[in-house]
Design an enzyme around this catalytic site. Structure first.
Site, short mmCIF file in Angstrom:
data_model
loop_
_atom_site.label_atom_id
_atom_site.label_comp_id
_atom_site.label_asym_id
_atom_site.label_seq_id
_atom_site.Cartn_x
_atom_site.Cartn_y
_atom_site.Cartn_z
N GLN A 78 -1.55 -8.32 -1.59
CA GLN A 78 -1.25 -7.04 -2.22
C GLN A 78 0.14 -6.57 -1.81
OE1 GLN A 78 -4.34 -4.11 -2.06
NE2 GLN A 78 -3.15 -2.67 -3.25
N PHE A 79 1.12 -6.94 -2.62
CA PHE A 79 2.51 -6.59 -2.32
C PHE A 79 2.74 -5.08 -2.31
CE2 PHE A 79 2.63 -6.54 -6.91
CZ PHE A 79 3.56 -5.56 -7.23
N THR A 80 1.89 -4.32 -2.99
CA THR A 80 2.09 -2.87 -3.08
C THR A 80 1.90 -2.17 -1.73
OG1 THR A 80 -0.20 -2.51 -3.79
CG2 THR A 80 1.46 -2.78 -5.52
#
Length: 151
Positions: A78-80
Site C-alpha cells: 500500500q504505497f498510499t
C-alpha cells in the site's frame, strides 16, 4: 517502511471479483515501502510484527503474539501509506518507492515474514486494484514506521 497491522477475525483480498487471499483469525498487514528502505528494515519489521503481543491471553489481556496464537496473515502492498498531505488537498506520494525498488523489497518482506511465522503468508498483488475486506477484532490497529525504531 510503514506498516498498519490489524488484528482480524477474518480478512480477504479480491482482485477482479476473484478472492486471491483469505484468512480467519490473524493479522492483516498493509505495507508501504519508501526509497530509503533496506534489508535491515525488513528484518526488524518482520520480527517486530511476528512478536507483537496484541492477542488476548487466557485472562483477555493482550499478552500473546500471532506466533503464540498460531494465527494467519495477509500482507498487502500500500504505497498510499507514504502520502504527504502537508500541502494542498491532493496527497503527494513522492516518498513511496517506485515499483523497481518496491517489488523486490515487498517480496523480501513477505519471504522473511513467512520464515518468522513458520507458515505461508498470503498476499495481495503488487500494483493491482484490490478490494480488501476485514473484520477488525477489538478493534486493534497498530502503526509502525521503521524510521522510528529503537533497539
Amino acid at each position: 517502511m510503514k506498516a498498519v497491522i490489524q488484528r482480524v477475525s477474518k480478512a480477504s483480498v479480491t482482485i477482479d471479483n476473484k478472492i486471491v487471499a483469505s484468512i480467519s483469525y490473524g493479522l492483516l498487514v498493509l505495507l508501504g515501502i519508501s526509497d530509503e528502505d533496506t534489508q535491515e528494515d525488513i528484518e526488524w519489521l518482520s520480527k517486530k510484527i511476528a512478536n507483537l503481543r496484541i492477542f488476548g491471553d487466557e485472562n483477555g489481556v493482550m499478552n500473546k503474539s500471532i506466533l503464540d496464537r498460531d494465527g494467519n496473515a495477509i500482507v498487502v502492498s500500500q504505497f498510499t501509506l507514504h502520502a504527504n498531505t502537508k500541502k494542498g488537498n491532493r496527497p503527494s506520494y513522492i516518498k513511496a518507492a517506485k515499483p523497481e525498488i518496491a517489488i523486490p523489497l515487498y517480496e523480501a518482506f513477505v519471504e522473511k515474514f513467512q520464515q518468522d511465522l513458520g507458515k505461508v503468508v498470503q498476499t495481495g498483488e503488487f500494483g493491482a486494484d484490490m478490494k480488501v475486506e476485514l473484520l477488525n477484532d477489538g478493534p486493534v490497529t497498530i502503526i509502525i514506521d521503521t524510521k522510528n525504531k529503537e533497539y
